[in-house]
Design an enzyme around this catalytic site. Structure first.
Site, PDB file in Angstrom:
ATOM      1  N   THR A  37       0.855  -1.199   0.000  1.00  0.00           N
ATOM      2  CA  THR A  37       0.000   0.000   0.000  1.00  0.00           C
ATOM      3  C   THR A  37       0.887   1.244   0.000  1.00  0.00           C
ATOM      4  O   THR A  37       0.626   2.215  -0.730  1.00  0.00           O
ATOM      5  CB  THR A  37      -0.952  -0.004   1.220  1.00  0.00           C
ATOM      6  N   LYS A 103       1.361  -5.453  12.882  1.00  0.00           N
ATOM      7  CA  LYS A 103       2.183  -5.085  11.735  1.00  0.00           C
ATOM      8  C   LYS A 103       3.400  -6.012  11.676  1.00  0.00           C
ATOM      9  O   LYS A 103       3.692  -6.716  12.613  1.00  0.00           O
ATOM     10  CB  LYS A 103       2.651  -3.625  11.859  1.00  0.00           C
ATOM     11  N   GLU A 112       9.476   0.220  11.892  1.00  0.00           N
ATOM     12  CA  GLU A 112       8.151   0.865  11.810  1.00  0.00           C
ATOM     13  C   GLU A 112       7.726   1.365  13.188  1.00  0.00           C
ATOM     14  O   GLU A 112       7.161   2.449  13.317  1.00  0.00           O
ATOM     15  CB  GLU A 112       7.116  -0.127  11.268  1.00  0.00           C
TER      16      GLU A 112
HETATM   17  C1  5RP Z   1       5.409  -4.287   6.910  1.00  0.00           C
HETATM   18  C2  5RP Z   1       4.060  -3.958   7.410  1.00  0.00           C
HETATM   19  C3  5RP Z   1       3.058  -3.535   6.388  1.00  0.00           C
HETATM   20  O1  5RP Z   1       2.638  -2.259   6.713  1.00  0.00           O
HETATM   21  C4  5RP Z   1       1.893  -4.475   6.419  1.00  0.00           C
HETATM   22  O2  5RP Z   1       2.382  -5.774   6.188  1.00  0.00           O
HETATM   23  C5  5RP Z   1       0.845  -4.111   5.350  1.00  0.00           C
HETATM   24  O3  5RP Z   1       1.362  -4.372   4.096  1.00  0.00           O
HETATM   25  P1  5RP Z   1       0.539  -4.186   2.761  1.00  0.00           P
HETATM   26  O4  5RP Z   1       0.335  -2.710   2.561  1.00  0.00           O
HETATM   27  O5  5RP Z   1       1.438  -4.796   1.701  1.00  0.00           O
HETATM   28  O6  5RP Z   1      -0.769  -4.925   2.886  1.00  0.00           O
HETATM   29  O7  5RP Z   1       3.761  -4.007   8.563  1.00  0.00           O
HETATM   30  O8  5RP Z   1       6.234  -4.737   7.943  1.00  0.00           O
END
Ligand code: 5RP
Length: 234
Positions: A37, A103, A112
């Site tokens: 995303t 996450k 993050e």
């Molecule tokens: C990475 C994360 C991402 O924010 C989470 O996996 C969401 O990913 P995506 O936007 O591909 O669905 O925590 O460590």
């Protein structure tokens, strides 16, 4: 998931990324999350930097995001070289009605969490699959030191969490911080805050993927657009 669902999910992510890129204002220091995303956010933000001559500083939550951002001419700084982060925009794997989240699906949970911690305002961009009543269907990532990880795994197993060491092909997945990830299958997480404290108390655990009291606003994709969920002030 069938082709139509995949396409719908991708369209939602694109819409969210583009919407969120417009939250960035000239002069801001922005935390850039990680994931598919966020990739759409980066594209749109890169366009804005180019077309509107936005003067921003970015800090990244992963090497992958830093590389992608730099390729789009978004200036990326070391987190230690900025004094504040005005706004962080990141993805999420699951979130509940109390704004707790999981996450780390992309393996970037440690950075993050650090970037969100130093950020004045944090926004998650979530496609419609990410809202849940109770956390836990998504396996909870726990970042651990390679040293003694088998023993950390054993301790997690004793706690009933069915950990699995994340792989990348036939090698162990290694985070940007040089750690392993143990994906823990919980199904239902009754008390996320207590669990987070319990996990981080285990020797060998560097950080876990429960994000409690971190996010201020969640942008969730709807059929046609984007809804803004604001955290209720207590
Ligand atoms: C990475 C994360 C991402 O924010 C989470 O996996 C969401 O990913 P995506 O936007 O591909 O669905 O925590 O460590």
């Amino acid at each position: 998931m069938n082709r139509a669902d995949l396409d719908r999910r991708k369209a939602e992510k694109k819409r969210l990324g583009e919407y969120a890129a417009n939250l960035v204002k000239d002069g801001m220091t922005v935390g850039l999350g990680t994931g598919s995303t966020v990739a759409f956010l980066l594209e749109k933000l890169g366009e804005r930097v180019q077309n509107e001559h936005l003067q921003i500083k970015a800090v990244s939550t992963s090497e992958a995001t830093a590389l992608a951002a730099r390729n789009l001419n978004i200036p990326v700084f070391d987190i230690n070289d900025v004094s504040t982060v005005d706004l962080t925009i990141d993805g999420v794997d699951e979130f509940d009605p109390s704004f707790n989240g999981i996450k780390g699906g992309g393996g970037a949970l440690l950075y993050e969490k650090i970037v969100a911690f130093v950020s004045d305002f944090t926004v998650w961009i979530a496609d419609s699959s990410k809202a849940v009543k109770q956390l836990g269907a998504f396996p909870l990532p726990v970042e651990v030191t390679p040293f003694g990880y088998q023993h950390t795994m054993k301790a997690l197993r004793k706690m009933g969490f069915s950990p699995e060491c994340r792989m990348s092909g036939n090698k162990k997945f290694v985070t940007d911080g040089g750690h392993y990830i143990l994906d823990c299958h919980m199904e239902k997480i009754i008390d996320p805050k207590a669990l987070s404290v319990r996990l981080n108390a285990l020797p060998g655990v560097v950080e876990n993927g429960l994000f409690i009291d971190v996010v201020d606003e969640i942008l969730i994709a709807t059929d046609q657009g984007v809804d803004i969920l604001k955290k209720k002030k207590l």
